[in-house]
Design an enzyme around this catalytic site. Sequence first.
Site, PDB file in Angstrom:
ATOM      1  N   SER A  56     -18.120 -50.649 -43.765  1.00 11.70           N
ATOM      2  CA  SER A  56     -17.646 -52.328 -43.342  1.00 11.70           C
ATOM      3  C   SER A  56     -18.485 -53.305 -44.200  1.00 11.70           C
ATOM      4  CB  SER A  56     -18.205 -52.358 -41.942  1.00 11.70           C
ATOM      5  OG  SER A  56     -19.463 -52.027 -41.783  1.00 11.70           O
ATOM      6  N   SER A  75     -11.181 -39.910 -28.865  1.00  6.43           N
ATOM      7  CA  SER A  75     -12.709 -39.359 -27.938  1.00  6.43           C
ATOM      8  C   SER A  75     -11.969 -38.885 -26.750  1.00  6.43           C
ATOM      9  CB  SER A  75     -13.165 -40.801 -27.526  1.00  6.43           C
ATOM     10  OG  SER A  75     -14.247 -40.796 -26.558  1.00  6.43           O
ATOM     11  N   ASP A  79     -12.890 -53.971 -44.680  1.00  5.11           N
ATOM     12  CA  ASP A  79     -13.007 -54.307 -43.145  1.00  5.11           C
ATOM     13  C   ASP A  79     -11.619 -53.248 -42.678  1.00  5.11           C
ATOM     14  OD1 ASP A  79     -12.519 -54.661 -40.372  1.00  5.11           O
ATOM     15  OD2 ASP A  79     -12.708 -57.066 -40.797  1.00  5.11           O
ATOM     16  N   VAL A  80     -11.538 -52.074 -41.998  1.00  5.15           N
ATOM     17  CA  VAL A  80     -10.389 -51.349 -41.934  1.00  5.15           C
ATOM     18  C   VAL A  80      -9.273 -52.319 -40.974  1.00  5.15           C
ATOM     19  CG1 VAL A  80     -11.505 -49.090 -42.062  1.00  5.15           C
ATOM     20  CG2 VAL A  80     -11.286 -50.373 -39.758  1.00  5.15           C
ATOM     21  N   TYR A 137     -12.493 -49.580 -25.421  1.00  5.59           N
ATOM     22  CA  TYR A 137     -12.608 -48.452 -26.071  1.00  5.59           C
ATOM     23  C   TYR A 137     -11.585 -47.176 -25.865  1.00  5.59           C
ATOM     24  CZ  TYR A 137     -15.248 -44.524 -28.435  1.00  5.59           C
ATOM     25  OH  TYR A 137     -15.635 -43.707 -29.365  1.00  5.59           O
TER      26      TYR A 137
HETATM   27  P1  NAD Z   1     -21.161 -44.732 -35.934  1.00  7.11           P
HETATM   28  O1  NAD Z   1     -21.289 -46.108 -35.353  1.00  7.11           O
HETATM   29  O2  NAD Z   1     -22.468 -44.179 -36.314  1.00  7.11           O
HETATM   30  O3  NAD Z   1     -20.337 -44.985 -37.417  1.00  7.11           O
HETATM   31  C1  NAD Z   1     -19.163 -45.833 -37.405  1.00  7.11           C
HETATM   32  C2  NAD Z   1     -18.816 -46.103 -38.910  1.00  7.11           C
HETATM   33  O4  NAD Z   1     -17.491 -46.755 -38.821  1.00  7.11           O
HETATM   34  C3  NAD Z   1     -19.801 -46.682 -39.762  1.00  7.11           C
HETATM   35  O5  NAD Z   1     -19.705 -46.014 -40.827  1.00  7.11           O
HETATM   36  C4  NAD Z   1     -19.465 -48.174 -39.962  1.00  7.11           C
HETATM   37  O6  NAD Z   1     -19.581 -48.810 -41.081  1.00  7.11           O
HETATM   38  C5  NAD Z   1     -17.821 -47.913 -39.917  1.00  7.11           C
HETATM   39  N1  NAD Z   1     -16.963 -49.049 -39.205  1.00  7.11           N
HETATM   40  C6  NAD Z   1     -17.302 -49.858 -38.125  1.00  7.11           C
HETATM   41  N2  NAD Z   1     -16.532 -50.881 -38.316  1.00  7.11           N
HETATM   42  C7  NAD Z   1     -15.771 -50.984 -39.493  1.00  7.11           C
HETATM   43  C8  NAD Z   1     -14.886 -51.872 -39.910  1.00  7.11           C
HETATM   44  N3  NAD Z   1     -14.526 -53.105 -39.515  1.00  7.11           N
HETATM   45  N4  NAD Z   1     -14.319 -51.653 -41.106  1.00  7.11           N
HETATM   46  C9  NAD Z   1     -14.794 -50.325 -41.761  1.00  7.11           C
HETATM   47  N5  NAD Z   1     -15.763 -49.521 -41.290  1.00  7.11           N
HETATM   48  C10 NAD Z   1     -16.191 -49.816 -40.155  1.00  7.11           C
HETATM   49  O7  NAD Z   1     -20.203 -44.067 -35.391  1.00  7.11           O
HETATM   50  P2  NAD Z   1     -19.821 -42.357 -34.853  1.00  7.11           P
HETATM   51  O8  NAD Z   1     -20.568 -41.998 -33.536  1.00  7.11           O
HETATM   52  O9  NAD Z   1     -20.134 -41.695 -36.199  1.00  7.11           O
HETATM   53  O10 NAD Z   1     -18.406 -42.402 -34.707  1.00  7.11           O
HETATM   54  C11 NAD Z   1     -17.487 -41.918 -35.503  1.00  7.11           C
HETATM   55  C12 NAD Z   1     -16.001 -42.263 -34.806  1.00  7.11           C
HETATM   56  O11 NAD Z   1     -16.072 -41.193 -34.011  1.00  7.11           O
HETATM   57  C13 NAD Z   1     -15.869 -43.454 -34.171  1.00  7.11           C
HETATM   58  O12 NAD Z   1     -14.280 -43.654 -34.284  1.00  7.11           O
HETATM   59  C14 NAD Z   1     -16.048 -43.114 -32.535  1.00  7.11           C
HETATM   60  O13 NAD Z   1     -15.295 -43.925 -31.844  1.00  7.11           O
HETATM   61  C15 NAD Z   1     -15.737 -41.734 -32.584  1.00  7.11           C
HETATM   62  N6  NAD Z   1     -16.516 -41.050 -31.379  1.00  7.11           N
HETATM   63  C16 NAD Z   1     -17.699 -41.060 -31.364  1.00  7.11           C
HETATM   64  C17 NAD Z   1     -18.309 -40.371 -30.335  1.00  7.11           C
HETATM   65  C18 NAD Z   1     -19.924 -40.220 -30.162  1.00  7.11           C
HETATM   66  O14 NAD Z   1     -20.467 -39.803 -29.219  1.00  7.11           O
HETATM   67  N7  NAD Z   1     -20.567 -40.691 -31.272  1.00  7.11           N
HETATM   68  C19 NAD Z   1     -17.527 -39.935 -29.261  1.00  7.11           C
HETATM   69  C20 NAD Z   1     -16.273 -39.829 -29.240  1.00  7.11           C
HETATM   70  C21 NAD Z   1     -15.512 -40.512 -30.402  1.00  7.11           C
END
Ligand code: NAD
Length: 242
Positions: free
Chosen positions: A36, A137, A58-59, A150
């Site tokens: 990001s 998720s 920013d995606v 979410y």
């Molecule tokens: P995290 O918060 O550790 O990492 C999120 C990543 O997304 C970071 O690299 C951040 O820079 C990037 N990001 C956020 N907003 C952005 C934007 N606007 N533009 C570009 N990049 C952006 O999260 P995580 O736990 O590693 O989760 C990764 C994925 O897995 C997410 O989609 C999350 O919803 C999904 N997920 C996570 C869990 C969990 O328990 N951690 C469970 C189910 C699903």
Amino acid sequence: MFKDQVVLVTGGSRGIGLETAKAFHREGARVAIIHSGRELPQEVRDLLSDSFREFACDVSDFAAAGETVAEVVKVFGTIDVLINCAGITRDGLMLSMKEADFDQVIDVNLKGTFNFMKHLYPILMKKRSGKIINLSSIVGLKGNKGQANYAASKAGVLGLTKSVAMELASRNINVNAIAPGFIETDMTQNISEKAKEEMVGAIPMKRKGTPADVAKACLFLASDAASYITGQVLVIDGGLSL
Ligand code: NAD
């Protein structure tokens, strides 16, 4: 296993995305991580090389996503695998949820996934090969109190995944989703210890998931071993949703 392939991972600067990017790199892929734009952790800067590059974007910004895809293609020549992992939460009960909390989560999690798929479409269609993996998720399957925004975004990701899988199947392009349960990352670190304990208690395998648990599933879905699997949702939750 992925020698000569180019893998683009959004949200690749930490958590599941970073672990997944590292896993593909270890398997010989050239990897582009999208983040990001805030300062990259030293751990990530130490990984950077000609075959492990970072791009700030920013995606949720459609035009910026297009420019980033073009930049990655300029650097690496093509893209073979797209992993849409960028995601955010803005939790709260509906009663207190602000419009902006809803919009931001949909913009990043759902529109961001659309943006990168849309800009990769012509590249993959022309190649007549490719793999797309979208992070949903179990909350997108079941819903969750305090996460209406979410859950809606992650349910949307499933609809997007299945529809695009149908559109791209005849082009030899596999599009699947992964639905993790409770994975230990920065995203889940704000959950209280008590709530974490309760959650682990409810997981039949009696442990939290790790980013590596999800990364391994991404390797599988992007591999030839999964070449006849498309439009599916792979749940990785230690049995939590059973
Ligand atoms: P995290 O918060 O550790 O990492 C999120 C990543 O997304 C970071 O690299 C951040 O820079 C990037 N990001 C956020 N907003 C952005 C934007 N606007 N533009 C570009 N990049 C952006 O999260 P995580 O736990 O590693 O989760 C990764 C994925 O897995 C997410 O989609 C999350 O919803 C999904 N997920 C996570 C869990 C969990 O328990 N951690 C469970 C189910 C699903």
